[in-house]
Design a protein around this motif. Structure first.
Motif, mmCIF file in Angstrom:
data_model
loop_
_atom_site.group_PDB
_atom_site.id
_atom_site.type_symbol
_atom_site.label_atom_id
_atom_site.label_comp_id
_atom_site.label_asym_id
_atom_site.label_seq_id
_atom_site.Cartn_x
_atom_site.Cartn_y
_atom_site.Cartn_z
ATOM 1 N N GLU A 43 25.080 67.814 -16.726
ATOM 2 C CA GLU A 43 24.202 68.354 -15.684
ATOM 3 C C GLU A 43 22.817 67.687 -15.743
ATOM 4 O O GLU A 43 22.282 67.244 -14.723
ATOM 5 C CB GLU A 43 24.062 69.864 -15.866
ATOM 6 C CG GLU A 43 23.176 70.524 -14.841
ATOM 7 C CD GLU A 43 23.069 72.034 -15.063
ATOM 8 O OE1 GLU A 43 22.070 72.596 -14.590
ATOM 9 O OE2 GLU A 43 23.961 72.627 -15.692
ATOM 10 N N LEU A 44 22.262 67.611 -16.944
ATOM 11 C CA LEU A 44 20.956 66.982 -17.107
ATOM 12 C C LEU A 44 21.007 65.500 -16.727
ATOM 13 O O LEU A 44 20.068 64.983 -16.111
ATOM 14 C CB LEU A 44 20.471 67.133 -18.549
ATOM 15 C CG LEU A 44 20.114 68.545 -18.986
ATOM 16 C CD1 LEU A 44 19.830 68.584 -20.481
ATOM 17 C CD2 LEU A 44 18.953 69.096 -18.200
ATOM 18 N N PHE A 45 22.085 64.837 -17.087
ATOM 19 C CA PHE A 45 22.269 63.418 -16.772
ATOM 20 C C PHE A 45 22.155 63.193 -15.269
ATOM 21 O O PHE A 45 21.406 62.321 -14.816
ATOM 22 C CB PHE A 45 23.636 62.967 -17.299
ATOM 23 C CG PHE A 45 23.998 61.548 -16.979
ATOM 24 C CD1 PHE A 45 23.488 60.506 -17.722
ATOM 25 C CD2 PHE A 45 24.869 61.260 -15.941
ATOM 26 C CE1 PHE A 45 23.836 59.187 -17.436
ATOM 27 C CE2 PHE A 45 25.225 59.953 -15.641
ATOM 28 C CZ PHE A 45 24.705 58.916 -16.399
ATOM 29 N N GLN A 46 22.882 63.993 -14.496
ATOM 30 C CA GLN A 46 22.840 63.865 -13.038
ATOM 31 C C GLN A 46 21.439 64.163 -12.499
ATOM 32 O O GLN A 46 20.935 63.453 -11.635
ATOM 33 C CB GLN A 46 23.861 64.808 -12.383
ATOM 34 C CG GLN A 46 25.298 64.482 -12.704
ATOM 35 C CD GLN A 46 25.716 63.109 -12.210
ATOM 36 O OE1 GLN A 46 25.283 62.663 -11.154
ATOM 37 N NE2 GLN A 46 26.535 62.432 -12.983
ATOM 38 N N GLU A 47 20.840 65.215 -13.016
ATOM 39 C CA GLU A 47 19.523 65.619 -12.537
ATOM 40 C C GLU A 47 18.447 64.583 -12.869
ATOM 41 O O GLU A 47 17.540 64.342 -12.061
ATOM 42 C CB GLU A 47 19.141 66.977 -13.121
ATOM 43 C CG GLU A 47 19.985 68.107 -12.575
ATOM 44 C CD GLU A 47 19.770 69.432 -13.289
ATOM 45 O OE1 GLU A 47 18.970 69.491 -14.251
ATOM 46 O OE2 GLU A 47 20.421 70.413 -12.887
ATOM 47 N N VAL A 48 18.552 63.963 -14.033
ATOM 48 C CA VAL A 48 17.568 62.952 -14.424
ATOM 49 C C VAL A 48 17.663 61.740 -13.503
ATOM 50 O O VAL A 48 16.641 61.192 -13.075
ATOM 51 C CB VAL A 48 17.745 62.556 -15.913
ATOM 52 C CG1 VAL A 48 16.991 61.282 -16.249
ATOM 53 C CG2 VAL A 48 17.279 63.693 -16.803
ATOM 54 N N TRP A 49 18.885 61.333 -13.165
ATOM 55 C CA TRP A 49 19.033 60.196 -12.242
ATOM 56 C C TRP A 49 18.496 60.557 -10.861
ATOM 57 O O TRP A 49 17.850 59.735 -10.200
ATOM 58 C CB TRP A 49 20.487 59.726 -12.173
ATOM 59 C CG TRP A 49 20.850 58.892 -13.354
ATOM 60 C CD1 TRP A 49 21.567 59.277 -14.441
ATOM 61 C CD2 TRP A 49 20.482 57.525 -13.586
ATOM 62 N NE1 TRP A 49 21.676 58.236 -15.340
ATOM 63 C CE2 TRP A 49 21.020 57.150 -14.835
ATOM 64 C CE3 TRP A 49 19.756 56.573 -12.869
ATOM 65 C CZ2 TRP A 49 20.853 55.874 -15.384
ATOM 66 C CZ3 TRP A 49 19.593 55.301 -13.417
ATOM 67 C CH2 TRP A 49 20.132 54.972 -14.649
ATOM 68 N N MET A 50 18.736 61.793 -10.425
ATOM 69 C CA MET A 50 18.204 62.221 -9.134
ATOM 70 C C MET A 50 16.675 62.256 -9.168
ATOM 71 O O MET A 50 16.015 61.854 -8.210
ATOM 72 C CB MET A 50 18.756 63.597 -8.743
ATOM 73 C CG MET A 50 20.242 63.607 -8.451
ATOM 74 S SD MET A 50 20.728 62.440 -7.160
ATOM 75 C CE MET A 50 19.894 63.126 -5.761
#
Length: 173
Positions: A39-46
């Motif tokens: 979840e954090l991975f996706q949010e960081v890229w966004m």
């Protein structure tokens, strides 16, 4: 990153390919939870995409990106009101891979080493773990690490020394 800011999508794909593994492992080791790390991975890229306009040519991308990830990680746990990340269940998947072929004893030995290393990492306090991961995963220098996590150089240096010492002690035993 500057090429991406100017609209070059191929440049973003290069950034993603180059940094997806290290940033995911960094978040996984910090969160110690595969679901949270994803979840954090996706949010960081966004977040990187949303804040790309604030990136400057004078910045080093890795330092900028890991600071973004670090801050997002801290914010996430503050919002969740989780006080002690280190006490979560250590259910992270080992990042190292076992040999595909070969001697079963060698595979077992490698698996045991991976388990020991994972256990040693899980035994580190969060502050030491952050410094160690930024050094090993991101290849940052101590001065950059200090800036990313918001401490002075000597504090980062001390945390690294204690982390390495504790890892050596745990792995030696």
């Amino acid at each position: 990153m500057m090429r991406y800011v100017k609209g070059d999508m191929a440049a973003f794909e290069m950034l993603y390919e180059r940094h997806k593994g290290p940033i995911y492992r960094y978040l996984l080791r910090l969160s110690r939870n595969e679901t949270v790390a994803e979840e954090l991975f996706q949010e960081v890229w966004m977040k990187l995409i949303k804040t790309s306009e604030s990136f400057s040519e004078t910045m080093r991308f890795a330092k900028y990106f890991y600071k973004l990830a670090h801050n997002h990680f801290i914010d996430y746990y503050r919002k969740q009101k989780i006080r002690e990340v280190i006490n979560q269940a250590a259910d992270a998947v080992a990042v190292m891979t076992l040999p595909a072929e070969g001697d079963p004893e060698q595979a077992l030995s490698m698996e045991q080493m991976v388990d020991q290393f994972d256990h040693a990492l899980n035994s580190l306090p969060r502050e030491q773990l952050e410094v160690f991961l930024l050094k090993e995963e991101a290849g940052m220098k101590l001065q950059e690490i200090a800036e990313v996590i918001g401490v002075d150089y000597e504090t980062a240096k001390s945390r690294m020394r204690y982390a390495v010492g504790k890892l050596k002690t745990v792995l030696r035993n």
